[in-house]
Design a protein around this motif. Sequence first.
Motif, PDB file in Angstrom:
ATOM      1  N   ASN A 248       4.861 -81.382 -95.393  1.00  0.00           N
ATOM      2  CA  ASN A 248       4.147 -81.826 -94.193  1.00  0.00           C
ATOM      3  C   ASN A 248       3.444 -83.161 -94.314  1.00  0.00           C
ATOM      4  O   ASN A 248       2.887 -83.651 -93.336  1.00  0.00           O
ATOM      5  CB  ASN A 248       3.115 -80.778 -93.768  1.00  0.00           C
TER       6      ASN A 248
ATOM      7  N   SER B 125       4.579 -85.791 -91.790  1.00  0.00           N
ATOM      8  CA  SER B 125       4.857 -85.247 -90.461  1.00  0.00           C
ATOM      9  C   SER B 125       3.589 -85.209 -89.625  1.00  0.00           C
ATOM     10  O   SER B 125       2.518 -84.866 -90.128  1.00  0.00           O
ATOM     11  CB  SER B 125       5.395 -83.815 -90.581  1.00  0.00           C
TER      12      SER B 125
ATOM     13  N   LEU C 261       1.501 -83.272 -86.910  1.00  0.00           N
ATOM     14  CA  LEU C 261       1.401 -81.867 -86.544  1.00  0.00           C
ATOM     15  C   LEU C 261       0.978 -81.732 -85.090  1.00  0.00           C
ATOM     16  O   LEU C 261       0.413 -82.652 -84.508  1.00  0.00           O
ATOM     17  CB  LEU C 261       0.399 -81.158 -87.458  1.00  0.00           C
TER      18      LEU C 261
END
Length: 168
Positions: free
Chosen positions: A114, A117, A119
């Motif tokens: 993550n 990325s 969210l």
Amino acid sequence: PSGWIFDIGMEGGTFISFIEFVGNGTRSWSQPYDFDLNTWYHVAVARSGNVMKFFINGDRIGGDKDCNGYVIKPLSGHPLRFGNYESSPNFFSGFVDEPRIWDYGRTDEEIQDNMNSSLTGAEEGLIAHWNFDEGSGNTFRDLTNNGHDGFIGSVSGEENAPIWVVSD
């Protein structure tokens, strides 16, 4: 007071640290790291049980830090701050983007999966997430439904005032 600070410091070398304030004393866990200027870094600290781990760009740095018996909790009666803490005249001279707070110690794989990325704020276990994409005004919005919106500004003059920067 009691509570904690996550710090990136440059006194006597560059390091990241996690500091807990308990009564009139402190406990800290630090890890040296040689940061290059003008370079973005993904920095994470994860705690699971009695183990605290430090990550730079998804890679674990240093060994496990024993935090047996220590309780990490917010600084009672004080707001969460990015770039400065309450009684310090020093300010972080750099950029911060996408800070996230989770209610559990993320695994190495979760951090790696993550870290690059964006969210949505609806991810399970995500307590607070700010993407700082507002671009203007004095409020940055928590993307979770937990209502941890924040204020961007300075109480010590415009020379220390944060500025909005567009990110990718």
